[in-house]
Design a protein around this motif. Structure first.
Motif, PDB file in Angstrom:
ATOM      1  N   UNK A 185      -9.026  16.487   8.827  1.00 28.80           N
ATOM      2  CA  UNK A 185      -7.795  15.726   8.498  1.00 28.80           C
ATOM      3  C   UNK A 185      -8.157  14.241   7.727  1.00 28.80           C
ATOM      4  N   UNK A 186      -7.322  13.738   6.912  1.00 34.27           N
ATOM      5  CA  UNK A 186      -7.471  12.761   6.078  1.00 34.27           C
ATOM      6  C   UNK A 186      -6.214  11.961   5.494  1.00 34.27           C
ATOM      7  N   UNK A 187      -6.730  11.037   4.833  1.00 33.94           N
ATOM      8  CA  UNK A 187      -5.419  10.343   4.062  1.00 33.94           C
ATOM      9  C   UNK A 187      -6.246   9.302   3.060  1.00 33.94           C
ATOM     10  N   UNK A 188      -5.591   9.136   1.845  1.00 35.66           N
ATOM     11  CA  UNK A 188      -6.172   8.463   0.916  1.00 35.66           C
ATOM     12  C   UNK A 188      -4.917   7.331   0.606  1.00 35.66           C
ATOM     13  N   UNK A 189      -5.195   5.992   0.550  1.00 40.33           N
ATOM     14  CA  UNK A 189      -4.049   5.012   0.294  1.00 40.33           C
ATOM     15  C   UNK A 189      -4.486   4.255  -0.832  1.00 40.33           C
ATOM     16  N   UNK A 190      -3.816   3.867  -1.765  1.00 41.10           N
ATOM     17  CA  UNK A 190      -4.058   3.068  -2.914  1.00 41.10           C
ATOM     18  C   UNK A 190      -3.893   1.691  -2.548  1.00 41.10           C
ATOM     19  N   UNK A 191      -4.858   0.718  -2.752  1.00 42.35           N
ATOM     20  CA  UNK A 191      -4.642  -0.818  -2.392  1.00 42.35           C
ATOM     21  C   UNK A 191      -4.323  -1.414  -3.749  1.00 42.35           C
ATOM     22  N   UNK A 192      -2.962  -1.623  -4.120  1.00 37.42           N
ATOM     23  CA  UNK A 192      -2.464  -2.129  -5.225  1.00 37.42           C
ATOM     24  C   UNK A 192      -1.531  -3.381  -5.077  1.00 37.42           C
ATOM     25  N   UNK A 193      -1.192  -4.106  -6.114  1.00 33.49           N
ATOM     26  CA  UNK A 193      -0.333  -5.248  -6.083  1.00 33.49           C
ATOM     27  C   UNK A 193       0.568  -4.918  -7.491  1.00 33.49           C
ATOM     28  N   UNK A 194       1.698  -5.237  -7.253  1.00 30.79           N
ATOM     29  CA  UNK A 194       2.819  -5.236  -8.150  1.00 30.79           C
ATOM     30  C   UNK A 194       3.283  -6.350  -8.503  1.00 30.79           C
ATOM     31  N   UNK A 195       3.059  -7.025  -9.842  1.00 25.54           N
ATOM     32  CA  UNK A 195       3.594  -8.227 -10.347  1.00 25.54           C
ATOM     33  C   UNK A 195       4.347  -8.091 -11.370  1.00 25.54           C
ATOM     34  N   UNK A 196       5.321  -8.968 -11.491  1.00 28.61           N
ATOM     35  CA  UNK A 196       6.509  -9.122 -12.558  1.00 28.61           C
ATOM     36  C   UNK A 196       6.549 -10.685 -13.021  1.00 28.61           C
ATOM     37  N   UNK A 197       6.702 -10.693 -14.493  1.00 27.34           N
ATOM     38  CA  UNK A 197       7.091 -11.973 -14.994  1.00 27.34           C
ATOM     39  C   UNK A 197       8.532 -11.991 -15.085  1.00 27.34           C
ATOM     40  N   UNK A 198       9.287 -13.158 -14.596  1.00 26.15           N
ATOM     41  CA  UNK A 198      10.719 -13.175 -14.728  1.00 26.15           C
ATOM     42  C   UNK A 198      11.048 -14.402 -15.819  1.00 26.15           C
ATOM     43  N   UNK A 199      12.171 -14.257 -16.293  1.00 34.19           N
ATOM     44  CA  UNK A 199      12.640 -15.180 -17.105  1.00 34.19           C
ATOM     45  C   UNK A 199      13.896 -14.994 -17.725  1.00 34.19           C
ATOM     46  N   UNK A 200      14.568 -16.035 -18.400  1.00 33.92           N
ATOM     47  CA  UNK A 200      15.994 -15.710 -19.285  1.00 33.92           C
ATOM     48  C   UNK A 200      17.179 -15.895 -17.977  1.00 33.92           C
ATOM     49  N   UNK A 201      18.123 -15.614 -18.583  1.00 31.60           N
ATOM     50  CA  UNK A 201      19.543 -15.464 -17.891  1.00 31.60           C
ATOM     51  C   UNK A 201      19.404 -14.790 -16.838  1.00 31.60           C
ATOM     52  N   UNK A 202      19.643 -15.323 -15.645  1.00 36.58           N
ATOM     53  CA  UNK A 202      19.666 -14.760 -14.323  1.00 36.58           C
ATOM     54  C   UNK A 202      18.278 -14.322 -13.750  1.00 36.58           C
ATOM     55  N   UNK A 211       0.767  -1.206   0.111  1.00 39.80           N
ATOM     56  CA  UNK A 211       0.087   0.016  -0.074  1.00 39.80           C
ATOM     57  C   UNK A 211       0.754   1.280   0.052  1.00 39.80           C
ATOM     58  N   UNK A 212       0.614   2.312  -0.852  1.00 37.34           N
ATOM     59  CA  UNK A 212       1.422   3.391  -1.009  1.00 37.34           C
ATOM     60  C   UNK A 212       0.448   4.660  -0.672  1.00 37.34           C
ATOM     61  N   UNK A 213       0.947   5.519   0.065  1.00 40.06           N
ATOM     62  CA  UNK A 213       0.292   6.743   0.500  1.00 40.06           C
ATOM     63  C   UNK A 213       0.274   7.719  -0.842  1.00 40.06           C
ATOM     64  N   UNK A 214      -0.762   8.006  -0.980  1.00 32.96           N
ATOM     65  CA  UNK A 214      -1.115   8.905  -2.486  1.00 32.96           C
ATOM     66  C   UNK A 214      -0.927  10.406  -1.726  1.00 32.96           C
ATOM     67  N   UNK A 248      13.199  -9.652 -14.485  1.00 34.37           N
ATOM     68  CA  UNK A 248      11.835  -9.262 -14.763  1.00 34.37           C
ATOM     69  C   UNK A 248      11.691  -9.049 -16.192  1.00 34.37           C
ATOM     70  N   UNK A 249      10.884  -9.401 -17.006  1.00 36.26           N
ATOM     71  CA  UNK A 249      10.639  -9.186 -18.180  1.00 36.26           C
ATOM     72  C   UNK A 249       9.539  -8.123 -18.620  1.00 36.26           C
ATOM     73  N   UNK A 250       8.322  -8.457 -17.893  1.00 34.61           N
ATOM     74  CA  UNK A 250       7.212  -7.926 -18.049  1.00 34.61           C
ATOM     75  C   UNK A 250       6.700  -7.670 -16.654  1.00 34.61           C
ATOM     76  N   UNK A 251       6.526  -6.291 -16.202  1.00 32.60           N
ATOM     77  CA  UNK A 251       5.864  -5.866 -14.940  1.00 32.60           C
ATOM     78  C   UNK A 251       4.556  -4.945 -15.396  1.00 32.60           C
ATOM     79  N   UNK A 252       3.562  -5.309 -14.279  1.00 37.82           N
ATOM     80  CA  UNK A 252       2.238  -4.530 -14.174  1.00 37.82           C
ATOM     81  C   UNK A 252       1.669  -4.348 -12.676  1.00 37.82           C
ATOM     82  N   UNK A 253       0.725  -3.556 -12.692  1.00 34.65           N
ATOM     83  CA  UNK A 253       0.349  -3.016 -11.332  1.00 34.65           C
ATOM     84  C   UNK A 253      -1.131  -3.389 -11.379  1.00 34.65           C
TER      85      UNK A 253
END
Length: 76
Positions: A42-59, A1-4, A62-67
Motif C-alpha cells: 500500500x502506498x500514497x504519493x503527495x506533492x509538496x507545492x506552494x501556490x502563489x499569486x500576485x494581486x493588484x488593481x481595483x478590489x 499538500x495535495x494527494x496525487x 489576483x493578476x498572476x498566479x503560479x505553483x
C-alpha cells in the motif's frame, strides 16, 4: 499538500534519481536506481507545492498566479 494518487499493490517497484544526488563522497547519477522493491502492499504519493499569486488593481484581484513544486512525499 495535495494527494496525487494511491494504490493497493504494486510489483517490481524501481525508483530512480531524476537528477544527480550527492551523498557525502558518493554520487548517484541521473537514471540510477535508488530504491528497488519486489512488492509494495500500500502506498500514497503527495506533492509538496506552494501556490502563489500576485494581486493588484481595483478590489485587489489576483493578476498572476503560479505553483512552485518543492518535491514529493512518498509513503510506502
Amino acid at each position: 499538500m495535495q494527494s496525487e494518487f494511491s494504490f493497493k499493490e504494486l510489483y517490481d517497484v524501481c525508483i530512480k534519481a531524476n537528477t544527480p544526488i550527492k551523498l557525502g563522497t558518493r554520487e548517484i547519477e541521473a537514471g540510477e536506481t535508488v530504491i528497488y522493491l519486489d512488492k509494495v502492499s500500500i502506498g500514497n504519493f503527495d506533492e509538496i507545492s506552494q501556490h502563489i499569486s500576485a494581486n493588484g488593481g481595483f478590489e485587489n484581484p489576483p493578476q498572476v498566479s503560479w505553483e512552485n513544486t518543492e518535491g514529493m512525499k512518498i509513503i510506502l
